[in-house]
Design a protein around this motif. Structure first.
Motif, PDB file in Angstrom:
ATOM      1  N   VAL A 174       0.953  -0.986   0.177  1.00  0.00           N
ATOM      2  CA  VAL A 174      -0.181  -0.014  -0.037  1.00  0.00           C
ATOM      3  C   VAL A 174       0.972   1.226   0.068  1.00  0.00           C
ATOM      4  O   VAL A 174       0.732   2.295  -0.578  1.00  0.00           O
ATOM      5  CB  VAL A 174      -0.901   0.009   0.961  1.00  0.00           C
ATOM      6  N   ALA A 175       1.889   1.381   0.744  1.00  0.00           N
ATOM      7  CA  ALA A 175       2.840   2.430   0.654  1.00  0.00           C
ATOM      8  C   ALA A 175       3.320   2.649  -0.653  1.00  0.00           C
ATOM      9  O   ALA A 175       3.638   3.757  -1.160  1.00  0.00           O
ATOM     10  CB  ALA A 175       3.893   2.353   1.832  1.00  0.00           C
ATOM     11  N   ILE A 176       3.965   1.691  -1.277  1.00  0.00           N
ATOM     12  CA  ILE A 176       4.446   1.897  -2.479  1.00  0.00           C
ATOM     13  C   ILE A 176       3.313   2.377  -3.639  1.00  0.00           C
ATOM     14  O   ILE A 176       3.661   3.209  -4.345  1.00  0.00           O
ATOM     15  CB  ILE A 176       5.074   0.532  -3.409  1.00  0.00           C
ATOM     16  N   GLY A 177       2.271   1.718  -3.510  1.00  0.00           N
ATOM     17  CA  GLY A 177       1.075   2.525  -4.145  1.00  0.00           C
ATOM     18  C   GLY A 177       0.960   3.804  -3.980  1.00  0.00           C
ATOM     19  O   GLY A 177       0.622   4.632  -4.952  1.00  0.00           O
ATOM     20  N   LEU A 178       0.869   4.388  -2.767  1.00  0.00           N
ATOM     21  CA  LEU A 178       0.550   5.566  -2.318  1.00  0.00           C
ATOM     22  C   LEU A 178       1.561   6.324  -2.985  1.00  0.00           C
ATOM     23  O   LEU A 178       1.225   7.486  -3.605  1.00  0.00           O
ATOM     24  CB  LEU A 178       0.613   5.890  -0.947  1.00  0.00           C
ATOM     25  N   VAL A 179       3.038   6.282  -2.825  1.00  0.00           N
ATOM     26  CA  VAL A 179       4.201   6.875  -3.670  1.00  0.00           C
ATOM     27  C   VAL A 179       3.882   6.970  -4.860  1.00  0.00           C
ATOM     28  O   VAL A 179       4.064   8.146  -5.496  1.00  0.00           O
ATOM     29  CB  VAL A 179       5.437   6.274  -2.866  1.00  0.00           C
ATOM     30  N   ALA A 180       3.643   6.031  -5.743  1.00  0.00           N
ATOM     31  CA  ALA A 180       3.448   6.102  -7.143  1.00  0.00           C
ATOM     32  C   ALA A 180       2.351   6.904  -7.439  1.00  0.00           C
ATOM     33  O   ALA A 180       2.563   7.797  -8.219  1.00  0.00           O
ATOM     34  CB  ALA A 180       3.257   4.531  -7.492  1.00  0.00           C
ATOM     35  N   ILE A 181       1.214   6.797  -6.767  1.00  0.00           N
ATOM     36  CA  ILE A 181      -0.062   7.626  -7.201  1.00  0.00           C
ATOM     37  C   ILE A 181       0.433   9.063  -7.081  1.00  0.00           C
ATOM     38  O   ILE A 181       0.312   9.883  -7.885  1.00  0.00           O
ATOM     39  CB  ILE A 181      -1.163   7.263  -6.392  1.00  0.00           C
ATOM     40  N   ASN A 182       0.966   9.576  -5.858  1.00  0.00           N
ATOM     41  CA  ASN A 182       1.421  10.827  -5.789  1.00  0.00           C
ATOM     42  C   ASN A 182       2.539  11.231  -6.598  1.00  0.00           C
ATOM     43  O   ASN A 182       2.493  12.439  -7.198  1.00  0.00           O
ATOM     44  CB  ASN A 182       1.849  11.166  -4.255  1.00  0.00           C
ATOM     45  N   TRP A 183       3.438  10.567  -6.855  1.00  0.00           N
ATOM     46  CA  TRP A 183       4.560  10.929  -7.946  1.00  0.00           C
ATOM     47  C   TRP A 183       3.520  11.063  -9.299  1.00  0.00           C
ATOM     48  O   TRP A 183       4.107  12.148  -9.953  1.00  0.00           O
ATOM     49  CB  TRP A 183       5.573   9.836  -8.282  1.00  0.00           C
ATOM     50  N   ILE A 184       2.934  10.215  -9.853  1.00  0.00           N
ATOM     51  CA  ILE A 184       2.008  10.251 -11.080  1.00  0.00           C
ATOM     52  C   ILE A 184       1.558  11.662 -10.981  1.00  0.00           C
ATOM     53  O   ILE A 184       1.361  12.621 -12.308  1.00  0.00           O
ATOM     54  CB  ILE A 184       1.184   9.047 -11.401  1.00  0.00           C
ATOM     55  N   TYR A 185       0.716  12.080 -10.036  1.00  0.00           N
ATOM     56  CA  TYR A 185      -0.139  13.186 -10.292  1.00  0.00           C
ATOM     57  C   TYR A 185       0.781  14.527 -10.164  1.00  0.00           C
ATOM     58  O   TYR A 185       0.053  15.521 -10.201  1.00  0.00           O
ATOM     59  CB  TYR A 185      -1.350  12.967  -9.466  1.00  0.00           C
ATOM     60  N   LEU A 186       1.703  14.409  -9.151  1.00  0.00           N
ATOM     61  CA  LEU A 186       2.586  15.677  -8.722  1.00  0.00           C
ATOM     62  C   LEU A 186       3.387  16.002  -9.981  1.00  0.00           C
ATOM     63  O   LEU A 186       4.037  17.352 -10.187  1.00  0.00           O
ATOM     64  CB  LEU A 186       3.051  15.571  -7.519  1.00  0.00           C
ATOM     65  N   THR A 187       4.144  15.169 -10.744  1.00  0.00           N
ATOM     66  CA  THR A 187       5.010  15.288 -11.768  1.00  0.00           C
ATOM     67  C   THR A 187       4.428  15.700 -12.907  1.00  0.00           C
ATOM     68  O   THR A 187       3.346  15.771 -13.194  1.00  0.00           O
ATOM     69  CB  THR A 187       5.954  13.995 -12.076  1.00  0.00           C
ATOM     70  N   ARG A 188       5.381  16.632 -13.656  1.00  0.00           N
ATOM     71  CA  ARG A 188       4.865  16.830 -15.009  1.00  0.00           C
ATOM     72  C   ARG A 188       5.069  16.052 -16.147  1.00  0.00           C
ATOM     73  O   ARG A 188       4.237  16.292 -17.262  1.00  0.00           O
ATOM     74  CB  ARG A 188       5.482  18.206 -15.159  1.00  0.00           C
ATOM     75  N   ARG A 189       5.904  14.968 -15.953  1.00  0.00           N
ATOM     76  CA  ARG A 189       5.874  13.869 -16.880  1.00  0.00           C
ATOM     77  C   ARG A 189       5.114  13.113 -16.528  1.00  0.00           C
ATOM     78  O   ARG A 189       3.915  13.267 -15.946  1.00  0.00           O
ATOM     79  CB  ARG A 189       7.479  13.320 -16.634  1.00  0.00           C
TER      80      ARG A 189
END
Lengths: 295, 524
Positions: B53-68
């Motif tokens: 779940v922690a990995i999923g949380l980090v991945a989701i945040n990265w996806i929506y906060l990055t410009r790539r």
């Protein structure tokens, strides 16, 4: 003599008509009987005040709406609740499915990224594994999730919806992907030059242009959810939370043939909205299905 | 077809304030919920789930906060659901297939020991009598007991007796209430008699020390287990008969003679479920029958529905014919009628004693449509024909109309007769576009649960088999009955092993089929 020539002429024109299209009508009539008979039988049973299976064999002898009223007055078989649950679960699931599928189809259709082809192929293969095969795992998974969020656990309709959304990507994305590809890319380009962001292009331009396929996918997924029995029967145990498929199945299997016309009334009411919608959107559905068949 | 690639880098415009706000609020809500889940998982010490779940949380945040990662922004929502409820579920099924999970084996060894002790409680002869007041706190019952020496203790099913010192006492020295709790009066006890008499409050942390139970709600007695657990040897001894039950690694306590005590616990059993499926005669024989029928059913379903659908498409595809639209609408009615209802309606029509077909069409005949092993299979194919041909009719009509007229005309000019025209020109062209749909239809019918389950329930039942299986069961209904059936109890392990076998079969057939039709090569 004259009469005989006239009659031969008529006979030959009949034969001509018959070999060209007449025999097709014979087959057509056979098809009508085969297709419509069970449906007329249910309709007749539902109007039969007699109630039993054997009593329903006399078609349309008596017409009485009592069964339709009775249906809503049975505390142990809350048909009204089943009906609302089915509309609610089916409605939310299909809206979610359309939205998730459209997002993915937009990405696959409009963007080029590494893993795109692999992603599409994976979707095609994943949809070969129906969710209901993993029903044991889903049951145990929801049991575990329920320890953390009881609102998503067993006997929760929201939990069931979330499980259905697991199948949102798959054949739906495929149908939509094909349709998205038919929308000219120049529209996106023009909007982009005008300064629209990708989200704006997606929500305000693309989604409107692909509305027909969204309707088809939404309807097909609504029908799919309405028909879904396995997962719903495993996850929902409280009678007032169940769907029509689970409730009506238990209804006839418990009471065997005693309440047949009551069941028939329930079936007619459950089927009419779906069939009406289906026939209304028929043209789009046929196009949607054949779009998958014909490239 | 070449498309100008729309690279994410092109999107560099400043987002509007509204868009940023929506994003922050949505992401914030999601994060709050997931962090709460992480917290609970941490407390429960479920480390694997915690990390995932922690990995999923980090991945989701990265996806929506990055410009790539623009494509990921659109793919992530669907994929999250897909991973949890489809891919993970499949993987978890595979894991369950290697365990003995099921009725009597659904928890850990410790839980099983506690449960065995609790189940075999018997009242100790001449045990002291405890004065008792039943307390209620938000629906949880606790026992407030006054021991013969005057000590007052409180305990419930979850937590053993603990002395308390602020209880309200009656004139005779019996504790009758405690702050924060509601004492049940006589009427309250009567109303909840069953729940209260089922309560067993352990004396200490060690379940072998026994528990208090009450037959009347005012006196409690000491109950001890007749089965004594020996921590050092890891075995149970029945004190009345002296029988010793030992953990032999089978997930349960058993004697040398094979006598067991329930419940057992969940263990990994390796390929035992698969070995049972293929090895035990009472399972293998029906399983082989089910596999053959599943294939026969799926192949015949596709063949019959396609044959009828295509035939009608050709028949109604003549422009000279009047009223084609009407025939078409009627012909797709069965497709529009919810499938689970169709099967139930046909089950009524085909009922042996009261059904319309026997009573009216056949004038009172006694044909066992659904209860004879062979006839039941025929009935299923007939009903499936009714259900399935409209779809084939629709897609065949579409495909027929897509065949260019020039090809047909050219063949006619060359002197092709109608049958040859159909056989050598139209059919091959149709098959190019319809073959993938036929494969999907095969895969669908391979798992056509509703039809079988609602029409015959898999019956008529095979009495000689060790699992609950009937003549018309296909693999998927067999899985359901083994996993959730009421007849033989639940065996999740065996059911999952069956499910894995189906996965492998369907995947193999599909991959071979798609290879043959080269459908995958069209993807650009």
């Amino acid at each position: 003599m004259i009469t005989s020539t006239v009659s031969t002429g008529r006979r030959s024109s009949f034969r001509k008509w018959f070999t060209a299209t007449g025999w097709r009508h014979l087959i057509g009539v056979a098809v009508i009987i085969f297709c419509a008979f069970p449906l007329l039988y249910v309709l007749s049973s539902s109007l039969n005040p007699n109630g039993t299976l054997v009593g329903s064999n006399a078609l349309f002898q008596e017409i009485d709406l009592g069964n339709y009223i009775d249906l809503f007055n049975r505390p142990s078989q809350p048909y009204g609740a089943w009906f609302l649950n089915t509309l609610l679960i089916g409605g939310i699931s299909s809206l979610g499915t359309v939205f998730l599928g459209a997002l993915a189809a937009y990405a696959f259709s409009r963007m080029r990224f590494t893993g795109r082809r692999v992603g599409l192929l994976t979707l095609l293969l994943v949809q070969m594994f129906p969710q209901l095969l993993a029903v044991v795992a889903i049951f145990l998974l929801l049991n575990a999730i329920g320890d953390i969020f009881p609102i998503l656990g067993l006997d929760s309709q929201l939990g069931l919806i979330v499980v259905y959304l697991g199948g949102a990507l798959g054949v739906n994305t495929y149908l939509m992907y094909g349709f998205f590809n038919t929308v000219p890319l120049s529209i996106d380009e023009a909007a982009k030059i005008d300064g629209a962001s990708h989200a704006r292009i997606f929500f305000t331009i693309i989604l409107r242009l692909v509305a027909p396929i969204l309707a088809v996918v939404g309807l097909l997924s609504f029908i799919g959810t309405t028909n879904e029995f396995v997962i719903a029967s495993v996850l929902l145990s409280d009678p007032s939370k169940q769907t029509l498929a689970v409730g009506l199945y238990q209804f006839v299997s418990d009471e065997t043939s005693k309440n047949w016309s009551l069941f028939a009334a329930g079936a007619v009411m459950a089927a009419i909205p779906v069939m009406a919608l289906f026939l209304y959107l028929q043209k789009y559905i046929v196009n949607g299905l054949t779009a998958g068949a014909v490239k | 077809m070449t498309r100008p690639s729309t690279q994410p880098s092109k999107y560099k415009e400043t987002p509007t304030l509204k868009a940023v706000l929506i994003k922050i609020i949505a992401l914030g809500l999601l994060d709050a919920v997931v962090v709460y889940a992480l917290f609970v998982l941490f407390l429960k010490e479920s480390w694997v789930a915690f990390v995932l779940v922690a990995i999923g949380l980090v991945a989701i945040n990265w996806i929506y906060l990055t410009r790539r990662a623009l494509p990921a922004k659109y793919l992530a929502p669907g994929i999250v659901f897909l991973i949890i409820f489809q891919l993970f579920a499949v993987g978890y099924s595979a894991y369950i297939a290697f365990t003995n999970f099921g009725d009597g084996h659904n928890s850990t060894r410790e839980d099983a020991i506690d449960s065995i002790v609790a189940k075999s409680l018997q009242r100790v002869e001449n045990s002291p009598t405890y004065d008792l007041t039943v307390l209620d706190q938000l629906g949880t019952y606790s026992f407030l007991v006054t021991e013969p020496d005057g000590t007052v203790s409180l305990g419930n099913v979850e937590s053993p007796l603990e002395p308390v010192d602020n209880a309200q006492l009656s004139g005779s020295g019996k504790a009758i209430g405690l702050d924060g709790y509601t004492a049940l009066d006589f009427a309250g006890i009567l109303a909840n008699q069953q729940a209260i008499s089922a309560l067993a409050v352990p004396l200490t942390d060690n379940p072998s020390d026994g528990a208090l139970r009450t037959p009347d709600g005012s006196k409690a007695f000491l109950y001890e287990s007749t089965l004594k657990y020996d921590e050092a040897a890891g075995s149970f001894t029945d004190e009345t008969s002296g029988t010793v039950f030992i953990d032999r690694g089978n997930g349960q306590f058993e004697t040398a003679e094979g006598e067991t005590i329930q419940p057992g616990w969940k263990i990994d059993v390796g390929f035992a479920n698969f070995a049972r499926a293929f090895g035990e005669e009472e399972i293998r024989r029906p399983l082989i029958g089910v596999v053959i029928w599943t294939f026969a059913f799926a192949i015949l379903s596709v063949a019959t529905t396609f044959a009828l659908g295509l035939f009608l498409a050709v028949v109604f595809n003549d422009a000279r014919m009047k009223g084609r639209r009407f025939y078409r609408v009627i012909a797709i009615l069965p497709y529009a009628f919810p499938a689970f209802l169709s099967a139930l309606v046909w089950a009524g029509l085909m009922n042996r004693d009261f059904g319309f077909i026997n009573q009216v069409l056949l004038g009172g005949a006694d044909v066992p449509w659904l209860t004879d092993p062979v006839l039941a299979k025929v009935s299923i194919l007939i009903v499936n024909l009714w259900l399935g041909f409209p779809y084939m009719f629709l897609v065949s009509t579409g495909a027929l109309q897509a065949i260019p007229d020039e090809i047909v005309e050219a063949a006619k000019v060359d002197g092709a007769k109608p049958w040859a025209l159909f056989r050598h020109i139209k059919l091959p062209l149709l098959m190019v576009s319809l073959a993938p749909l036929l494969i999907s239809s095969f895969a669908f019918n391979f798992n056509n649960f509703n039809l079988i389950y609602m029409l015959t329930g898999g019956g008529p039942r095979d009495i000689g088999a060790d699992v609950n299986v009937g003549a018309t069961d296909i693999l998927i209904t067999l899985v359901y009955k083994v996993a959730f059936g009421s007849v033989a109890g639940r065996d999740y392990g065996l059911a999952s092993a069956f499910a894995i076998i189906i996965f492998i079969v369907v995947a193999t057939v599909s991959v071979i089929g798609f290879r043959q039709t080269k459908a995958l090569e069209d993807l650009n």
